[in-house]
Design a protein around this motif. Structure first.
Motif, short mmCIF file in Angstrom:
data_model
loop_
_atom_site.label_atom_id
_atom_site.label_comp_id
_atom_site.label_asym_id
_atom_site.label_seq_id
_atom_site.Cartn_x
_atom_site.Cartn_y
_atom_site.Cartn_z
N ARG A 291 40.00 55.64 18.52
CA ARG A 291 40.06 54.19 18.98
C ARG A 291 39.52 53.07 18.47
NH1 ARG A 291 34.36 55.02 22.63
NH2 ARG A 291 35.51 55.66 24.77
N SER B 198 39.43 51.52 24.54
CA SER B 198 37.63 52.11 24.64
C SER B 198 38.17 53.11 25.47
CB SER B 198 36.87 51.54 25.42
OG SER B 198 35.44 51.81 25.74
N VAL B 199 38.96 52.56 27.50
CA VAL B 199 38.27 53.57 27.94
C VAL B 199 39.73 54.96 28.06
CG1 VAL B 199 39.49 53.38 31.01
CG2 VAL B 199 38.16 52.11 30.18
N PHE C 178 34.76 46.80 31.46
CA PHE C 178 35.15 48.35 30.86
C PHE C 178 35.51 48.17 29.47
CE2 PHE C 178 36.58 46.98 35.16
CZ PHE C 178 36.86 48.08 35.16
N LEU D 233 43.91 46.84 32.20
CA LEU D 233 42.13 46.37 32.87
C LEU D 233 42.49 44.89 33.68
CD1 LEU D 233 40.33 49.20 30.80
CD2 LEU D 233 40.96 49.17 33.77
N ASP E 290 40.83 48.47 27.25
CA ASP E 290 42.08 49.45 27.01
C ASP E 290 41.81 50.94 25.98
OD1 ASP E 290 43.71 48.32 29.64
OD2 ASP E 290 43.76 46.91 27.97
N PHE F 161 32.62 50.28 30.25
CA PHE F 161 32.54 51.43 31.09
C PHE F 161 33.38 52.40 29.73
CE2 PHE F 161 35.53 53.35 33.78
CZ PHE F 161 34.23 53.89 35.07
N GLY F 162 34.36 52.48 29.21
CA GLY F 162 34.79 53.93 28.34
C GLY F 162 33.89 54.50 27.72
N LEU G 186 37.39 52.36 38.40
CA LEU G 186 38.70 52.26 37.20
C LEU G 186 39.84 51.78 37.83
CD1 LEU G 186 39.29 51.84 34.29
CD2 LEU G 186 40.53 54.68 34.58
N SER H 272 30.22 55.20 30.81
CA SER H 272 30.21 55.48 32.27
C SER H 272 30.80 57.21 31.51
CB SER H 272 31.12 54.77 33.26
OG SER H 272 30.20 54.07 33.37
N LEU H 273 32.24 57.22 30.68
CA LEU H 273 33.19 58.02 30.57
C LEU H 273 33.08 59.22 29.26
CD1 LEU H 273 36.20 56.01 32.36
CD2 LEU H 273 34.85 57.35 32.58
N ALA I 21 38.85 57.62 26.27
CA ALA I 21 37.36 58.84 26.93
C ALA I 21 39.31 59.30 27.67
CB ALA I 21 36.67 57.61 27.99
#
Length: 202
Positions: A14, A161-162, A95, A151, A159, A98-99, A141, A102-103, A165
């Motif tokens: 990242r 971050s997610v 998000f 996003l 983007d 979230f990255g 997502l 959650s992921l 993942a």
């Protein structure tokens, strides 16, 4: 000069990706994984032995999401962030976190209990449960991506971050179960030159 301690496949991707997107000069220190076992001298720099680890003058940071915000705020003039007045600000914060929450974090449990632990201590049922947890969060997502390339409309730290993942999920096959909209999104992210440069570094 920023010093970034990195190992391929870890959350340090990242930070490396963000540095490449922003065009910030840095010195990359590549370490074997896990460094606490394979590069014990790293413990003198980061006693926790975790990656990423960034040193910028007197600033020392190890949380990848926080490093993203630091880099963009200090060196990118907010280029990869969303202003609080924007209608997309809530999506950006959602998000960005979230990255990881959650992921990536549930996937780290999968990796630990399916691959990294000694064979006699592995827990396939735990790994499977957490893998299904990740897949269960992907419709959210896909919903966010409907009708847009990124996003928050424009490419942002969310983007990165997610995206990390989702790349992590490729390492143990979960990506073949991604919804089609998520697969297309990941393909778009992989077309970015900055990510390609980051992935080439070992």
């Amino acid at each position: 000069m920023i010093d970034l301690y990195h190992s391929a496949g870890t959350r340090s991707l990242r930070c490396l990706w963000a540095l490449e997107e922003l065009g910030v000069a840095y010195q990359l220190h590549s370490l074997p994984f896990p460094p606490r076992l394979k590069a014990p001298e790293f413990l003198q720099i980061n006693p926790a032995g975790t990656l990423p680890f960034m040193v910028d003058g007197d600033t020392r940071m190890s949380e990848s999401g926080a490093i993203l915000q630091y880099l963009d705020s200090r060196y990118g003039e907010g280029e990869l962030s969303v202003e609080p007045a924007s209608a997309e600000f809530g999506n950006f914060l959602e998000f960005l976190h979230f990255g990881e929450a959650s992921l990536a974090m549930p996937q780290s449990v999968v990796l630990r209990y399916q691959y990294f632990m000694p064979k006699e201590l592995r827990q396939p049922a735990v790994a499977k449960d957490y893998q299904e947890m990740v897949l269960g969060r992907l419709p959210r997502l896909e919903q966010q991506l409907a009708g847009r390339d990124y996003l928050c409309g424009e490419f942002s730290l969310a983007d990165i971050s997610v995206g990390y993942a989702l790349i992590l999920g490729e390492t143990f096959g979960v990506s073949e179960h991604y919804p089609e909209g998520v697969k297309a999104y990941l393909s778009r992210l992989k077309e970015r030159a900055a990510l390609q440069r980051a992935l080439e570094k070992k």
